[in-house]
Write a protein that holds these residues in place. Structure first.
Motif, PDB file in Angstrom:
ATOM      1  N   LEU A 150     -50.237 -21.346  37.721  1.00 28.04           N
ATOM      2  CA  LEU A 150     -49.693 -22.654  38.053  1.00 28.04           C
ATOM      3  C   LEU A 150     -49.708 -22.415  39.749  1.00 28.04           C
ATOM      4  O   LEU A 150     -49.353 -21.667  40.111  1.00 28.04           O
ATOM      5  CB  LEU A 150     -48.140 -22.905  37.680  1.00 28.04           C
ATOM      6  CG  LEU A 150     -47.955 -23.401  36.613  1.00 28.04           C
ATOM      7  CD1 LEU A 150     -46.313 -23.385  36.092  1.00 28.04           C
ATOM      8  CD2 LEU A 150     -48.649 -24.763  35.900  1.00 28.04           C
TER       9      LEU A 150
ATOM     10  N   ILE B 106     -53.601 -31.820  34.472  1.00 25.31           N
ATOM     11  CA  ILE B 106     -52.307 -32.295  33.810  1.00 25.31           C
ATOM     12  C   ILE B 106     -52.617 -33.395  32.462  1.00 25.31           C
ATOM     13  O   ILE B 106     -53.266 -34.274  32.760  1.00 25.31           O
ATOM     14  CB  ILE B 106     -51.301 -33.361  34.659  1.00 25.31           C
ATOM     15  CG1 ILE B 106     -50.980 -32.572  35.863  1.00 25.31           C
ATOM     16  CG2 ILE B 106     -50.161 -33.703  33.945  1.00 25.31           C
ATOM     17  CD1 ILE B 106     -50.232 -33.226  36.919  1.00 25.31           C
TER      18      ILE B 106
ATOM     19  N   GLU C  53     -50.715 -28.338  32.651  1.00 22.74           N
ATOM     20  CA  GLU C  53     -49.237 -28.736  31.839  1.00 22.74           C
ATOM     21  C   GLU C  53     -49.573 -30.052  31.041  1.00 22.74           C
ATOM     22  O   GLU C  53     -50.586 -30.681  31.145  1.00 22.74           O
ATOM     23  CB  GLU C  53     -48.258 -29.098  32.920  1.00 22.74           C
ATOM     24  CG  GLU C  53     -48.554 -30.321  33.650  1.00 22.74           C
ATOM     25  CD  GLU C  53     -47.365 -30.593  35.052  1.00 22.74           C
ATOM     26  OE1 GLU C  53     -46.323 -31.127  34.544  1.00 22.74           O
ATOM     27  OE2 GLU C  53     -47.997 -30.091  36.255  1.00 22.74           O
TER      28      GLU C  53
ATOM     29  N   GLN D 106     -47.558 -33.673  29.743  1.00 25.99           N
ATOM     30  CA  GLN D 106     -46.537 -34.455  30.131  1.00 25.99           C
ATOM     31  C   GLN D 106     -46.671 -35.480  29.133  1.00 25.99           C
ATOM     32  O   GLN D 106     -47.488 -36.341  28.931  1.00 25.99           O
ATOM     33  CB  GLN D 106     -46.708 -35.075  31.557  1.00 25.99           C
ATOM     34  CG  GLN D 106     -46.629 -34.180  32.544  1.00 25.99           C
ATOM     35  CD  GLN D 106     -45.088 -33.781  32.815  1.00 25.99           C
ATOM     36  OE1 GLN D 106     -44.006 -34.451  32.664  1.00 25.99           O
ATOM     37  NE2 GLN D 106     -44.987 -32.691  33.456  1.00 25.99           N
TER      38      GLN D 106
END
Length: 158
Positions: free
Chosen positions: A3, A37, A65, A67
């Motif tokens: 990250l 993302i 990640e 979402q």
């Protein structure tokens, strides 16, 4: 999974459907140290073998990640930090003024970004010009590559 605290840009894929595209974009993000993302409902499992194969052995180097709520995610954004790539505008991506850690959104392969997003942020919509009228769009991974490397150029990353 890495990250990055301050990635040059955040690459946002809204409801991607084709695993090899996402795998190739993940590899691009690893190479450029951009954060990936994945937003909304995905057209594949994150364990999909095609996704892994396309990203090869680079997934350990990808900052990423998922979402799941696309509306919540967009509404949480500062509109000045977003750039929406779409075929439904005439403003070329070369007019984007990219700042450090901005969010560059790309829609799903079959439908692009939601119309409501484009209509609520028309000044944030950009396109990759195409001169052949019979070509509807570029491959998602190709489009991301073009725009991300131009953003990196603007940020003096090379």
């Amino acid at each position: 999974m890495k990250l990055y605290q301050t990635p040059p840009v955040n690459v946002v894929l809204v409801e991607p459907q084709i695993p090899p595209n996402t795998g190739n974009i993940a590899r691009l993000c690893a190479a450029s140290r951009c954060h990936l993302i994945l937003v909304g409902t995905l057209g594949f499992e994150l364990t999909d073998r095609y996704l892994k194969r396309a990203g090869l052995d680079y997934w350990d180097y990808v900052s990423w990640e998922h979402q799941p709520d696309k509306e919540l995610f967009l509404n949480s954004m500062n509109p000045a930090k977003i750039h929406l790539l779409t075929t439904h505008t005439t403003t070329p991506y070369t007019r984007m003024e990219v700042k450090e850690s901005d969010y560059i959104f790309f829609g799903k392969e079959t439908a692009g970004l939601p119309e409501s997003w484009r209509l609520s942020h028309p000044e944030r919509c950009f396109t990759i010009p195409m001169w052949e009228p019979n070509v509807r769009s570029l491959n998602l991974a190709s489009a991301v590559s073009i725009v991300v490397y131009d953003a990196l150029r603007q940020l003096n990353r090379f």
